[in-house]
Enzyme design. Structure first.
Site, mmCIF file in Angstrom:
data_model
loop_
_atom_site.group_PDB
_atom_site.id
_atom_site.type_symbol
_atom_site.label_atom_id
_atom_site.label_comp_id
_atom_site.label_asym_id
_atom_site.label_seq_id
_atom_site.Cartn_x
_atom_site.Cartn_y
_atom_site.Cartn_z
ATOM 1 C CG ASP A 100 1.922 -7.527 -5.481
ATOM 2 O OD1 ASP A 100 1.352 -6.975 -4.335
ATOM 3 O OD2 ASP A 100 1.393 -8.165 -6.210
ATOM 4 C CD GLU A 134 -2.716 -1.458 0.012
ATOM 5 O OE1 GLU A 134 -2.925 -0.375 -0.937
ATOM 6 O OE2 GLU A 134 -3.219 -2.604 -0.319
HETATM 7 ZN ZN LIG Z 1 -2.680 -2.679 -4.673
#
Ligand SMILES: [Zn+2]
Length: 677
Positions: free
Chosen positions: A578, A513
């Site tokens: 990621d 995030e």
């Molecule tokens: Zn995301």
């Protein structure tokens, strides 16, 4: 619901959920989930999840099922207990949020009353739609649809101004389609053709339930499809929409009126119940020009058919069995799901989406402790420190860009567990015996609340996910990260598990995030949440070159068959997040280990190996071929298998932990390796 045009980057696309008080049977990692017959440097996804994949059947009521849905299932049990307890204690006139939630759930469970009502809840609105006799009448009908939150033709609501992030403005954006993507209207392959046929059947079957003769219903649905195809052709693709500037065209209301002479915005705002305002973001002007010309080019009879269909389609899942079945058959064609979820689960889903703060408040009272919040916050602080450190040592970024990046990170807001202030449901009327009416009232209530924010300062404390949600998000305009109570539990976060597992799970989610603030989209917003270019041209170019490697990597991945590819540009922001999330979480994990006695191996795995196993287990999942084919079209997240493996093959830390060598499938060549944050 309104406001779909706003930027919000969730971790995972899944509508609902919550959390259970029961702990997982194993803390951290369960060795039975592995397949150690597979070499970790060959196929780490199978190595980490092969045992789970072999013994787990896809439940018939899910088109995809994995760690997120396992948690949803566990949480559903808790939410059901809460909802049933509240439903059993509803007074004749529900007044408190708990009482209204109980009444809402009870009315949803009352299938006898819902079956008896049949199509009755649609009648008043359908009569109004049938009476549309002029272009002005059409505008007013559109406004009415938006007032009730079913968003005909386009999306409309309040949103933070991209370039003045402290203010809420009115925004209208492309929409109005019944198929999940504009591509399905314009593509000519067998998948798209089959979906269009399923959609026509769905619409025709639903219109016949309203009393239309079969031939008339078939003809109407053809004309509806033609109208939607015109909207689709005027719509930006999902990849085009990743550029925030392509979606920002704020203009005076008079300018909007001259862009759409047939759609008078002051009338629209008034009839929709939105405040008078002198500016609006018509996010995609080309789309609204097309809407305007369709308002005169398309016969009113076709518009009436379109509106009847979309209004009915919107409420169909909450009506009697024939409507629910028609809706489900289409879902079946689209996603491959085999069975409808039991009513109680659909009712929990309805409560979470329409009275989410009432459900959330009851839920966190029962399940979320101040201790859990404190631990999650400590982890966020460790991750922020690790990214701060990375930003200071990043070799490819110049000092002026670096200073702004650090300032942006330090300005991050953090939301953990649940909002400090819950939504007030005082003005929402809930009737124990009228579920469809409750749905309409709840959505009208939510829309009014959304519209009311237009022209006012942004409330930075506002939450955009409900507390029971098993997900997390970053918002570029708010520059904040949100981790609802629903996700702060095993397998993502387990206070009883070792650090390796918590950093590889929740730590990487937090890092993910945070990295969204610096992905291809997020990096275009500054510390205050304004769309403003704070990059030197050289640094921007270096970022783009690095990001291109990630896009190329994911473009090469396929699902179902060798012709169906992941879209590297659509999934770019998530794949960057990621990769960056893992990198930062790993650094934070190493920092947590420093200066302490080294933890022993567990089940034969070093702490570093357990970190990567924890990441991979988050992405264990089963899905139907239909789901995967649709996912690569509509979802900015790559399919789970590739999320689990893709970033690892770029990380030297992974290769070191598992002794992988150059040339192994889990090691990308130096010339291809992506490193950004
Ligand atoms: Zn995301």
């Amino acid at each position: 619901m309104s406001g779909r045009h706003r930027l919000l980057v969730p971790l995972f696309v899944l509508a609902l959920a919550a959390r259970a008080s029961a702990q997982a049977a194993h803390h951290g990692l369960d060795p039975v989930n592995l397949d150690t017959t597979c070499a970790p440097c060959q196929d780490f996804y199978r190595y980490a999840n092969g045992g789970w994949l072999a013994r787990t059947a896809l439940p018939p009521e899910y088109p995809s099922f994995g760690s997120f849905t396992e948690l949803v299932e566990r949480n559903n049990t808790t939410l059901r207990r809460i909802a049933e307890r509240l439903a059993a204690a509803v007074p004749v006139t529900p007044k408190t949020a708990d009482q209204k939630l109980g009444a809402f759930y009870a009315s949803c469970i009352d299938s006898t009353a819902i079956e008896r009502a049949g199509a009755d809840p649609l009648k008043n609105e359908l009569t109004r739609i049938d009476a549309i006799a002029s272009r002005e009448g059409l505008t007013r009908a559109l406004a009415r649809g938006h007032h009730h939150g079913w968003d005909p033709v386009f999306n409309f609501g309040g949103t933070a101004d991209f370039k003045r992030s402290t203010m809420m403005i009115a925004a209208a954006s492309q929409g109005g389609l019944g198929l999940p993507d504009r591509d399905y209207y314009v593509r000519d392959d067998s998948t798209a053709r089959a979906l269009r046929i399923a959609y026509l059947e769905y619409a025709s079957r639903t219109l016949r339930l309203l009393g239309d003769a079969p031939a008339a219903a078939d003809s109407e649905t053809q004309r509806i499809l033609a109208l939607e195809t015109a909207l689709a052709r005027a719509s930006l693709t999902r990849v085009e929409r990743r550029d925030p500037n392509a979606n920002y065209h704020k203009m005076a209301l008079a300018a909007a009126d001259s862009l759409t002479p047939n759609l008078a915005w002051p009338t629209f705002l008034r009839d929709a119940g939105a405040p008078a305002t002198n500016a609006i973001n018509l996010a995609q002007p080309r789309f609204f020009r097309a809407v305007d010309s369709l308002m005169t080019a398309v016969p009113l009879a076709d518009w009436r058919a379109y509106l009847r269909w979309h209004f009915t389609r919107h409420l169909a899942p909450w009506l009697s069995t024939p409507f629910v079945d028609a809706s489900f058959q289409f879902q079946r064609a689209l996603t491959g799901v085999k069975e409808l979820q039991p009513r109680w689960k659909r009712c929990i889903q309805a409560a979470n989406s329409m009275m989410g703060d009432a459900l959330g408040q009851a839920y966190v009272k029962e399940t979320f402790t101040p201790e859990a919040r404190r631990r999650a916050l400590a982890m966020v602080e460790n991750l922020i420190a690790a990214l701060d450190d990375r930003l200071h040592t990043l070799e490819w970024m110049g000092d002026s860009t670096r200073a702004q990046a650090v300032a942006k990170l330090r300005a991050f807001g953090t939301k953990i567990g649940y909002p400090d202030k819950w939504r007030d449901y005082t003005k929402l009327l809930v009737d124990l015996h009228d579920f469809a009416g409750n749905v309409v009232r709840a959505q009208t209530f939510a829309t009014a609340r959304d519209f009311d924010r237009i022209g006012k300062p942004v409330d930075k404390a506002e939450w955009r996910m409900t507390a029971p949600t098993v997900n997390a998000s970053y918002s570029p305009s708010y520059n904040d990260i949100t981790f609802p109570a629903g996700i702060l539990q095993a397998p993502f976060f387990d206070p009883a598990a070792d650090d390796a597992v918590n950093y590889g799970g929740m730590g990487a989610v937090i890092g993910h995030e945070m990295t969204h603030g610096f992905d291809d989209q997020g990096r275009q917003f500054d510390a205050q949440g304004n769309l403003r270019d704070w990059w030197t041209p050289d640094d921007a170019q270096r970022f783009k070159d690095r990001a291109s490697r990630v896009a190329t990597q994911f473009d090469a991945y396929t699902v179902v068959d060798s012709a169906t590819h992941v879209n590297g540009r659509l999934t770019l922001g998530e794949s960057i997040a990621d990769l960056g999330g893992l990198k930062v979480a790993y650094a934070a994990f190493q920092h947590a280990l420093a200066g302490k006695p080294r933890p022993p191996a567990i089940d034969g795995f070093t702490p570093e190996q357990r970190f990567f196993l924890a990441w991979a287990q988050i992405w264990r999942a089963k899905a139907t071929p239909q789901y995967l084919r649709n996912q690569v079209v509509v979802d900015p997240h790559a399919p789970a298998r590739w999320r689990g493996m893709g970033p690892l093959s770029n990380l030297k830390e992974f290769a070191e932990a598992w002794g992988c060598k150059t040339g192994d499938p889990m090691v990308r060549a130096d010339s291809l390796r992506a490193t950004i944050w």
